[in-house]
Design an enzyme around this catalytic site. Sequence first.
Site, mmCIF file in Angstrom:
data_model
loop_
_atom_site.group_PDB
_atom_site.id
_atom_site.type_symbol
_atom_site.label_atom_id
_atom_site.label_comp_id
_atom_site.label_asym_id
_atom_site.label_seq_id
_atom_site.Cartn_x
_atom_site.Cartn_y
_atom_site.Cartn_z
ATOM 1 N N SER A 96 -3.038 6.221 -1.399
ATOM 2 C CA SER A 96 -1.944 7.553 -0.874
ATOM 3 C C SER A 96 -0.771 7.152 -0.569
ATOM 4 O O SER A 96 0.130 6.792 0.264
ATOM 5 C CB SER A 96 -2.461 7.057 0.664
ATOM 6 O OG SER A 96 -4.039 6.633 1.315
ATOM 7 N N LYS A 171 -4.624 14.453 1.405
ATOM 8 C CA LYS A 171 -5.140 12.162 2.019
ATOM 9 C C LYS A 171 -4.438 12.225 3.036
ATOM 10 O O LYS A 171 -4.831 11.941 4.621
ATOM 11 C CB LYS A 171 -5.236 11.240 0.802
ATOM 12 C CG LYS A 171 -5.083 10.044 1.672
ATOM 13 C CD LYS A 171 -6.545 9.455 1.691
ATOM 14 C CE LYS A 171 -6.403 8.838 2.633
ATOM 15 N NZ LYS A 171 -7.449 8.106 3.048
ATOM 16 N N LYS A 240 2.191 5.530 7.278
ATOM 17 C CA LYS A 240 3.165 6.325 6.326
ATOM 18 C C LYS A 240 2.330 7.255 5.847
ATOM 19 O O LYS A 240 3.160 8.079 5.833
ATOM 20 C CB LYS A 240 3.044 5.060 5.343
ATOM 21 C CG LYS A 240 2.875 5.245 3.512
ATOM 22 C CD LYS A 240 2.242 4.841 2.684
ATOM 23 C CE LYS A 240 0.873 4.900 2.658
ATOM 24 N NZ LYS A 240 -0.369 4.146 1.774
HETATM 25 P P1 NAD Z 1 -3.404 -4.502 0.760
HETATM 26 O O1 NAD Z 1 -2.039 -4.254 1.555
HETATM 27 O O2 NAD Z 1 -4.325 -4.612 1.587
HETATM 28 O O3 NAD Z 1 -3.434 -4.400 0.004
HETATM 29 C C1 NAD Z 1 -2.495 -4.123 -1.412
HETATM 30 C C2 NAD Z 1 -3.031 -5.246 -2.208
HETATM 31 O O4 NAD Z 1 -1.731 -4.610 -3.379
HETATM 32 C C3 NAD Z 1 -2.258 -6.409 -1.470
HETATM 33 O O5 NAD Z 1 -3.470 -7.801 -2.404
HETATM 34 C C4 NAD Z 1 -0.571 -6.844 -2.749
HETATM 35 O O6 NAD Z 1 -0.995 -8.224 -3.150
HETATM 36 C C5 NAD Z 1 -0.866 -6.276 -4.064
HETATM 37 N N1 NAD Z 1 0.521 -5.673 -4.476
HETATM 38 C C6 NAD Z 1 1.415 -5.382 -3.683
HETATM 39 N N2 NAD Z 1 2.466 -4.884 -4.779
HETATM 40 C C7 NAD Z 1 2.568 -5.291 -6.229
HETATM 41 C C8 NAD Z 1 2.217 -5.548 -6.870
HETATM 42 N N3 NAD Z 1 3.714 -5.423 -7.175
HETATM 43 N N4 NAD Z 1 1.992 -6.070 -8.392
HETATM 44 C C9 NAD Z 1 0.552 -5.790 -7.710
HETATM 45 N N5 NAD Z 1 0.078 -5.995 -7.094
HETATM 46 C C10 NAD Z 1 0.552 -5.463 -5.583
HETATM 47 O O7 NAD Z 1 -3.668 -2.508 1.590
HETATM 48 P P2 NAD Z 1 -4.835 -1.672 1.597
HETATM 49 O O8 NAD Z 1 -5.236 -1.408 2.392
HETATM 50 O O9 NAD Z 1 -6.194 -1.976 0.691
HETATM 51 O O10 NAD Z 1 -4.031 -0.574 0.589
HETATM 52 C C11 NAD Z 1 -4.317 0.555 -0.325
HETATM 53 C C12 NAD Z 1 -4.065 1.245 -0.613
HETATM 54 O O11 NAD Z 1 -4.432 2.541 -0.369
HETATM 55 C C13 NAD Z 1 -2.848 2.248 0.416
HETATM 56 O O12 NAD Z 1 -1.796 3.313 0.303
HETATM 57 C C14 NAD Z 1 -3.157 3.316 1.705
HETATM 58 O O13 NAD Z 1 -2.498 3.544 2.324
HETATM 59 C C15 NAD Z 1 -4.923 3.328 0.970
HETATM 60 N N6 NAD Z 1 -5.762 3.021 1.904
HETATM 61 C C16 NAD Z 1 -6.581 1.845 2.283
HETATM 62 C C17 NAD Z 1 -7.313 2.135 3.653
HETATM 63 C C18 NAD Z 1 -7.816 1.043 4.107
HETATM 64 O O14 NAD Z 1 -9.211 1.359 5.112
HETATM 65 N N7 NAD Z 1 -7.678 -0.280 3.820
HETATM 66 C C19 NAD Z 1 -8.458 3.451 3.342
HETATM 67 C C20 NAD Z 1 -7.616 4.950 2.625
HETATM 68 C C21 NAD Z 1 -6.762 4.242 1.623
#
Ligand code: NAD
Length: 300
Positions: A96, A171, A240
């Site tokens: 997102s 989104k 965010k």
């Molecule tokens: P999260 O924090 O669980 O996962 C993020 C991942 O990115 C982690 O494994 C982290 O180690 C990795 N990461 C961070 N910086 C990095 C880099 N420079 N290189 C490689 N890997 C890196 O987040 P999430 O909950 O999976 O959410 C991810 C995205 O999806 C966000 O934008 C969030 O807003 C969106 N989203 C989340 C959900 C949810 O239910 N969790 C639902 C819809 C959308």
Amino acid sequence: MSTTLFIGLGHMGAPMAIRHARVHPTAVFDVSGEAVAEVVRSAGAVAVDALDNLPADVGVVILMLPTSRHVESILLGAEGLLTTLARGSIVIDMGSSEPDSTRALAAEAARRGIDYVDAPVSGGVPKAVSGELAIMVGGTTAAVERAMPHLDVLGASILHVGPAGAGDAAKALNNLVSASNIAVASEALSIAERFGIDPGTMTAVLNEATGRSQATELKFPRYILTGSFDSGFAYDLMLKDMSIAMGIADGLETPVVDTVFETLRGSRGRLGDAPDHTEIGRLYGLGTTPHDPTEKETSK
Ligand code: NAD
């Protein structure tokens, strides 16, 4: 068929990468080696240990990172993927992200002969696992068509909403509504409790009546009233998304959602480290020891 590089294997990215790897040749990268090992073990994906050491045939990159800052850090600069990827590649950002950042990245990608699509998702961890995400897509029609075989594996509903950045805007607005639904229903349930109606009974009423939402149907019964607060979507990521939505309102009068946003942002300090977004309910004593939601805020 080229290899897809999937970057970001967190709550959402890990189950998405596993599904993707079962259909398309997939290499995976995350700053957490443990996260990479888990996806490699579960789906037979190829592990990437550094972004300057990629399989030679990477032609598709899928990003599932927390924020636009993370996306920019991976794509831009002399070592960034927009510099190192071959012309004719495609980048699909499924996190997102911020529409303005996405527009700038899509323009930079186009200058380098690379397609760019924003394809953020809704449905949380359960739908990521089942491959039934709702995906809202921004980009040119040609780029979106190229992305479809990858999105099809992950989503049950895929809507092309406009040019680059439009998926991200849609989104953020979805999550503004979703967070507001949780906040409003939490207040209604705390009023019900004050009146003497059990919050579970009141949730059942909402779900049979016109007050229902995905929050009352799923989040209250599963994560809030049980006190588990473990949906896997962080409170800070929700803030965010709300902040992105308020940013694109660009001066439009939106007093109701302004209030919801300021209330949830102002309440952040009352929750511990890395709270789940369903802990909005905790602010009202739902799923936990009763607590006075009018208590003075400790942090703005
Ligand atoms: P999260 O924090 O669980 O996962 C993020 C991942 O990115 C982690 O494994 C982290 O180690 C990795 N990461 C961070 N910086 C990095 C880099 N420079 N290189 C490689 N890997 C890196 O987040 P999430 O909950 O999976 O959410 C991810 C995205 O999806 C966000 O934008 C969030 O807003 C969106 N989203 C989340 C959900 C949810 O239910 N969790 C639902 C819809 C959308």
